[in-house]
Design an enzyme around this catalytic site. Structure first.
Site, PDB file in Angstrom:
ATOM      1  N   ASP A  26       0.835  -1.204   0.000  1.00 18.94           N
ATOM      2  CA  ASP A  26       0.000   0.000   0.000  1.00 18.94           C
ATOM      3  C   ASP A  26       0.864   1.247   0.000  1.00 18.94           C
ATOM      4  OD1 ASP A  26      -1.869   1.957   0.334  1.00 18.94           O
ATOM      5  OD2 ASP A  26      -2.858   1.056   2.051  1.00 18.94           O
ATOM      6  N   ASP A  28      -1.502   5.741  -6.813  1.00 20.38           N
ATOM      7  CA  ASP A  28      -1.911   4.855  -5.717  1.00 20.38           C
ATOM      8  C   ASP A  28      -1.947   3.411  -6.193  1.00 20.38           C
ATOM      9  OD1 ASP A  28      -2.979   4.192  -3.111  1.00 20.38           O
ATOM     10  OD2 ASP A  28      -4.905   3.921  -4.107  1.00 20.38           O
TER      11      ASP A  28
END
Length: 438
Positions: A121, A319
């Site tokens: 992440d 992202d």
């Protein structure tokens, strides 16, 4: 910053599939126990046959895409609210977990080492894993009591000031993370962690004690953000705050991608754009998206739709956990309208949050994301999703959440697949180069 997401209809999602999972299952799988080599870590999807987190009963692609889009909603909301070595860790495409990090890597934690799968992440900092005795955890647990190198951190530890919502009701520093309707309560601890063949002693992470809600990850999470407890910060001497990844297609059922840690072995022929800093959201990787080209035409987007503004959080982030790219409404509509014009006279249909779909075969134009100093041209594989039944094809982008805070453009992982994305934090730059990761 409160953000809401337009709902996707179940019928729409049921029709939309990224690839044929059945075809993927017919492929010949590599061995799941192939060891990581050097500093290269294999990466695979949570749906992979190599993953213990795959559903006991195989999900249809309709069901899996439904889950992906539902998790994406939470992910976008989350993003809006908040001597050198090299190590290569295999990456696999994974089923959605908390905040929808869809790619996972293997890590060994403790003494003797226990193997866990951690979600990768780029918009989170602290690592966290489900630990023995966790209430509400549904997956493989880290048996902390079996590790001789495991230690809890007290409230006086400096790391206790670096976690979100620290609590010190007892001798151990605890913290809480909330994701909409889901939450995690964890103790702050240290233990040895090994990525590929590199061992990092006394790594600080959260040991989950309680988890509630449907979006809490079944396994752990490896934070690749820029905050003080991220992997970059804790291994600064080892990897010099530099890493890259190559995300495999959702078609890939195995660890075919890679997370490359450290400046050594990174691509030489790669284009860069500056990384921007937002003190209010220091973990996020902001870049300056200046224009978007559809085919050969640069579409007309108001400058304010792409402008970086630390005060409001506006701008563009890269992202790894969001699946489908979101653009603020003026930018998305400009791209969508030109895309439709280039496709031609075919009838446009709408499926849930995807408003540019076709029931006949189309020839799609390329879309080029134009950053300061770097252009990234996306081929059809990075732009289109296809239904499993019939011939429905949709543009795999959508408008940002429809409210006053819809200011953040998110370049998501589908648009990053089969590219090497390099995060060079010391030099404040991000590089992108085409690479077949699948």
């Amino acid at each position: 910053m409160a953000v809401t997401q337009r709902p996707f209809s179940q019928l729409a999602i049921a029709l939309i599939l990224f690839v044929s999972f059945a075809q993927g299952l017919n492929q010949k799988y590599p061995r799941c126990d192939t060891p990581d080599q050097g500093s290269d870590l294999q990466v695979f999807h949570v749906f992979s046959p190599c993953s213990p987190f795959r559903p006991a009963k195989p999900l249809s692609w309709e069901e899996s895409v439904l889950q992906m889009l539902a998790k994406d909603q939470a992910r976008v909301q989350y993003l809006s609210s908040m001597v050198a070595r090299k190590s290569v860790v295999p990456i696999a495409s994974g089923r959605q977990i908390t905040q929808n990090p869809t790619y996972i890597v293997r890590a060994k934690i403790g003494t003797p080492a226990q193997t866990l799968l951690l979600a990768m992440d780029t918009s989170n900092d602290a690592a966290w894993v489900p630990c023995s005795g966790c209430v509400g955890c549904s997956s493989t647990l880290f048996a902390s009591e079996k590790s001789t190198s495991y230690k809890t951190l007290g409230c006086q530890a400096p790391q206790c000031k670096q976690v979100p919502n620290p609590s010190c009701n007892g001798p151990v520093c605890g913290f809480n993370i909330t994701y909409g309707s889901s939450s995690v309560a964890a103790n702050l601890v240290v233990d040895n962690i090994t990525l590929a063949t590199d061992s990092v002693p006394r790594y600080t992470f959260g040991c989950i004690q309680k988890a509630t809600g449907s979006s809490v990850p079944p396994q752990g999470l490896l934070g690749l953000g820029r905050g003080p407890l991220s992997l970059l910060s804790q291994t600064q001497n080892l990897y010099q705050s530099t890493f890259s990844y190559c995300l495999p297609s959702f078609k890939s059922p195995n660890f075919s991608g890679s997370l490359r840690l450290g400046p050594v072995g990174q691509p030489k022929r790669i284009k860069y754009t500056p990384l921007l800093k937002n003190p209010r959201r220091s973990s996020l990787y902001y870049v300056n998206l200046v224009a978007i080209r559809v085919g050969r035409k640069i579409v007309d987007i108001p400058p304010s739709a792409l402008a970086f503004n630390p005060a409001t959080g506006a701008g563009t982030v890269i992202d790894s956990g969001t699946v489908f790219t979101r653009l603020v409404t003026p930018a998305y509509e400009a791209v969508r309208n030109e895309f439709r014009r280039r496709v031609g006279s075919a009838v446009v249909t709408s499926l849930g949050g995807f408003d540019t779909c076709y029931s006949v075969p189309i020839v799609a134009p390329t879309i080029t994301l134009m950053f300061t100093g770097m252009n990234v041209t996306l081929p059809a594989d990075n732009l289109l999703i296809h239904s499993s039944v019939g011939s429905t094809t949709c543009l795999a982008m959508a408008a940002a959440p429809d409210n006053v805070n819809s200011v953040l453009n998110v370049i998501a992982n589908m648009q990053q697949q089969n590219h090497r994305v390099l995060f060079d934090v010391p030099n404040s730059r991000l590089g992108v180069a085409r690479e077949l990761c699948t």
